[in-house]
Design a protein around this motif. Sequence first.
Motif, PDB file in Angstrom:
ATOM      1  N   SER A 236       0.708  13.991 -16.366  1.00  0.00           N
ATOM      2  CA  SER A 236       1.442  14.148 -17.615  1.00  0.00           C
ATOM      3  C   SER A 236       2.372  12.956 -17.771  1.00  0.00           C
ATOM      4  N   ASN A 237       2.727  12.693 -19.031  1.00  0.00           N
ATOM      5  CA  ASN A 237       3.615  11.568 -19.273  1.00  0.00           C
ATOM      6  C   ASN A 237       5.004  12.103 -19.595  1.00  0.00           C
ATOM      7  N   ASN A 238       5.942  11.762 -18.729  1.00  0.00           N
ATOM      8  CA  ASN A 238       7.289  12.286 -18.894  1.00  0.00           C
ATOM      9  C   ASN A 238       8.258  11.120 -18.997  1.00  0.00           C
ATOM     10  N   GLN A 239       8.841  10.927 -20.148  1.00  0.00           N
ATOM     11  CA  GLN A 239       9.789   9.820 -20.383  1.00  0.00           C
ATOM     12  C   GLN A 239       9.219   8.484 -19.900  1.00  0.00           C
ATOM     13  N   ASN A 240       8.029   8.177 -20.361  1.00  0.00           N
ATOM     14  CA  ASN A 240       7.372   6.908 -20.044  1.00  0.00           C
ATOM     15  C   ASN A 240       7.004   6.730 -18.580  1.00  0.00           C
ATOM     16  N   ALA A 241       7.057   7.792 -17.792  1.00  0.00           N
ATOM     17  CA  ALA A 241       6.611   7.689 -16.408  1.00  0.00           C
ATOM     18  C   ALA A 241       5.542   8.750 -16.171  1.00  0.00           C
ATOM     19  N   LEU A 242       4.483   8.344 -15.499  1.00  0.00           N
ATOM     20  CA  LEU A 242       3.406   9.295 -15.243  1.00  0.00           C
ATOM     21  C   LEU A 242       3.836  10.268 -14.154  1.00  0.00           C
ATOM     22  N   GLN A 243       3.536  11.531 -14.350  1.00  0.00           N
ATOM     23  CA  GLN A 243       3.751  12.540 -13.313  1.00  0.00           C
ATOM     24  C   GLN A 243       2.381  12.943 -12.804  1.00  0.00           C
ATOM     25  N   ILE A 244       2.142  12.742 -11.543  1.00  0.00           N
ATOM     26  CA  ILE A 244       0.817  13.018 -10.999  1.00  0.00           C
ATOM     27  C   ILE A 244       0.910  14.167 -10.009  1.00  0.00           C
ATOM     28  N   GLN A 245       0.253  15.248 -10.294  1.00  0.00           N
ATOM     29  CA  GLN A 245       0.294  16.414  -9.408  1.00  0.00           C
ATOM     30  C   GLN A 245      -1.117  16.792  -8.979  1.00  0.00           C
ATOM     31  N   PRO A 246      -1.340  16.976  -7.688  1.00  0.00           N
ATOM     32  CA  PRO A 246      -2.644  17.510  -7.284  1.00  0.00           C
ATOM     33  C   PRO A 246      -2.767  18.954  -7.779  1.00  0.00           C
ATOM     34  N   ARG A 247      -3.970  19.338  -8.160  1.00  0.00           N
ATOM     35  CA  ARG A 247      -4.163  20.696  -8.673  1.00  0.00           C
ATOM     36  C   ARG A 247      -4.420  21.599  -7.472  1.00  0.00           C
ATOM     37  N   TRP A 248      -3.428  22.428  -7.165  1.00  0.00           N
ATOM     38  CA  TRP A 248      -3.492  23.175  -5.907  1.00  0.00           C
ATOM     39  C   TRP A 248      -4.623  24.188  -5.891  1.00  0.00           C
TER      40      TRP A 248
ATOM     41  N   SER B 211       0.856  -1.178   0.000  1.00  0.00           N
ATOM     42  CA  SER B 211       0.000   0.000   0.000  1.00  0.00           C
ATOM     43  C   SER B 211       0.888   1.221   0.000  1.00  0.00           C
ATOM     44  N   SER B 212       0.416   2.275  -0.620  1.00  0.00           N
ATOM     45  CA  SER B 212       1.274   3.447  -0.779  1.00  0.00           C
ATOM     46  C   SER B 212       0.441   4.715  -0.845  1.00  0.00           C
ATOM     47  N   HIS B 213       1.049   5.813  -0.424  1.00  0.00           N
ATOM     48  CA  HIS B 213       0.415   7.122  -0.566  1.00  0.00           C
ATOM     49  C   HIS B 213       1.171   7.984  -1.560  1.00  0.00           C
ATOM     50  N   ASP B 214       2.264   7.445  -2.119  1.00  0.00           N
ATOM     51  CA  ASP B 214       3.066   8.228  -3.029  1.00  0.00           C
ATOM     52  C   ASP B 214       2.694   7.849  -4.460  1.00  0.00           C
ATOM     53  N   LEU B 215       1.789   8.646  -5.059  1.00  0.00           N
ATOM     54  CA  LEU B 215       1.257   8.289  -6.369  1.00  0.00           C
ATOM     55  C   LEU B 215       2.349   8.264  -7.429  1.00  0.00           C
ATOM     56  N   ASN B 216       3.321   9.175  -7.322  1.00  0.00           N
ATOM     57  CA  ASN B 216       4.357   9.217  -8.350  1.00  0.00           C
ATOM     58  C   ASN B 216       5.251   7.984  -8.295  1.00  0.00           C
ATOM     59  N   LEU B 217       5.630   7.582  -7.082  1.00  0.00           N
ATOM     60  CA  LEU B 217       6.430   6.356  -6.969  1.00  0.00           C
ATOM     61  C   LEU B 217       5.633   5.150  -7.444  1.00  0.00           C
ATOM     62  N   SER B 218       4.354   5.108  -7.084  1.00  0.00           N
ATOM     63  CA  SER B 218       3.520   3.991  -7.516  1.00  0.00           C
ATOM     64  C   SER B 218       3.438   3.952  -9.029  1.00  0.00           C
ATOM     65  N   ALA B 219       3.208   5.117  -9.639  1.00  0.00           N
ATOM     66  CA  ALA B 219       3.082   5.168 -11.090  1.00  0.00           C
ATOM     67  C   ALA B 219       4.391   4.759 -11.757  1.00  0.00           C
ATOM     68  N   ARG B 220       5.497   5.082 -11.102  1.00  0.00           N
ATOM     69  CA  ARG B 220       6.800   4.776 -11.679  1.00  0.00           C
ATOM     70  C   ARG B 220       7.143   3.286 -11.549  1.00  0.00           C
ATOM     71  N   PHE B 221       6.781   2.663 -10.420  1.00  0.00           N
ATOM     72  CA  PHE B 221       7.276   1.312 -10.159  1.00  0.00           C
ATOM     73  C   PHE B 221       6.241   0.193 -10.263  1.00  0.00           C
ATOM     74  N   ALA B 222       4.973   0.483  -9.948  1.00  0.00           N
ATOM     75  CA  ALA B 222       4.002  -0.608  -9.894  1.00  0.00           C
ATOM     76  C   ALA B 222       3.655  -1.103 -11.289  1.00  0.00           C
ATOM     77  N   SER B 223       3.343  -2.397 -11.390  1.00  0.00           N
ATOM     78  CA  SER B 223       2.829  -2.896 -12.665  1.00  0.00           C
ATOM     79  C   SER B 223       1.309  -2.782 -12.671  1.00  0.00           C
ATOM     80  N   HIS B 224       0.706  -2.990 -11.510  1.00  0.00           N
ATOM     81  CA  HIS B 224      -0.744  -2.916 -11.391  1.00  0.00           C
ATOM     82  C   HIS B 224      -1.122  -2.121 -10.153  1.00  0.00           C
TER      83      HIS B 224
END
Lengths: 323, 252
Positions: free
Chosen positions: B235-247, B187-200
């Motif tokens: 956004s998709n940056n070099q095949n990794a998703l960048q997820i930013q909350p809209r402040w 389980s994770s709260h870091d969406l960017n790390l999850s998007a970078r490393f998780a397969s599912h």
Amino acid sequence: MKHPITLVTGVLAALVVLLSTAVLLTDWQADVDNTLFWHMLTQLQLPLVVTATLVGAVLAVSAGSLQVVLQNPLADPGIIGITSGASLIAAALLILQPVQTVIPAVYLLPLGCFAGALASTWLIYRVAKRLRGAAMAVILAGIAISTLAGAVMAWLYVIADAQALRNLTFWLMGSLYQADWLVLSVAGPVMLLSVGYQLTQARRLNWLYGGEAMAASAGVSPPQLIRRTLLASALGVGAAVSVAGSIAFIGLLVPHFLRQIVGYNNVVLLPACALCGAAILLGVATLSEYLHLVTLPVSMITATLGGPLLLLALYKGQWKQHA
Amino acid sequence: MLELEQVCITQRLHNIDLKVGRGQHWHILGENGAGKSTLLQLMAGLLEIPHGHCRLNAHDITDYSLPHLARLRAYHAQQYTLPFDIPAQQYISFYGQRLTAATLPAAIEQALDVAALLPRPLTCLSGGELQRINLTRAIWQVWTAIANAKALLLLDEPLQGLDVRHQLTLMKFVEQLVAAGNTVVLSSHDLNLSARFASHALLLKQGQAVACGNIEQVCTEANLAQAYGLAFDISNNQNALQIQPRWSSATT
């Protein structure tokens, strides 16, 4: 790492043997004839040695495993009220029942002790479960139980006659000289089994250090392990109380100081506790034999030694609590 | 490898279906109290499942004995304060083979950097250090299964408390384990790390699955907005998703 463990265990085992021999040979140099010596040996010294060994072992081992099960390094059958619960029921049975039915009391007393020990263990476990993490609260609850038991026993003083008064002192302060073969034949095997059972659970108890979830993930059902360990230690302590009354401090200090030397591994720690507890009570027995202090309550000696050590340990901050 | 079918736990999880294949790297996402820990606990075989099924290698997980499970599945729980001053090394050794600085596998040392912590008592460790020791404990318990590429690792918020470097080294290590054929659910709260490393990923909200499947399918603006009640820019940056909350619209 290995070296101090074998050394400490060896020294403790040697002490147990040495002190037992010392107690057994108390009357050796006295110029008594052989039959009298043998009679005293088998009827007085031997029960004394067996009582001291088993009671010391069961109190120390039970404290060691209770501390893990209750997740509280301060737990001790004396402090958390198991011994006083057992004592109370036994004393009440002794005093409230007519003197004529003393014979069945031999069996009634251990049963009363078991019931008292189980009841107070169950109570303290409920409190520990409710106040998860609040180590001090469990201790305070134990003190409440002990105080209550002490108060009820003080009331018993009022209605007790002279003979019963002596018995009350026994239940409050403990003595190694009340045990004979008849009592030991009931309580002895119970104490032996209790120690044996707890030693077999040592490896599983290690898993409980990290909490119940970790124990479960390591392969044991925590509720079952906790229930059985509590039952074994309560029965063992109940049996100890039925032969020696309530004895203070052994359970608190022995596991604590041994952990500093042999570490936390219960596979090593619990046997070392058994040896050390036995050695201490044998030491008390030797002391009172050679100084002719037979009437001395055991708790007086253990508390005289244990109280300052406890204060010292607290002062040095060895019981830092996060709760 | 692990299959959940219509799993319900009163007030915590509702009709969860999940198929975790061998060698997959799953992340469970969702807000606090969404049911992530409960889900991991029941996957570990530590919870009774009143409704539905949880199958491990096609057998009901409740059919496995705890000692059997202990050899092939690692379970890391969120932090628990220990009342005893046990040296870290001895603590870890209780749950597996004897662990010393010499027997500590290089891969674990590289990921979690624990060799220097081993002799220290647990009560003298910082939160992040304790987290690394606890992760080592969980992984060490099933080290044989990991070596045979048969392990199932269930880690509840393993990134919690770790500094940036250790977060990365841990995720790299998990990546290696998965590549070797082990299965990881965390389980994770870091969406960017999850998007970078998780397969599912499985995205939970109030005990219900919002989305489940490939990480790209799960991490969409619509799904995340539904699960977190917050708008995201992806956004998709070099095949990794960048997820930013809209402040600007943080208060919906």
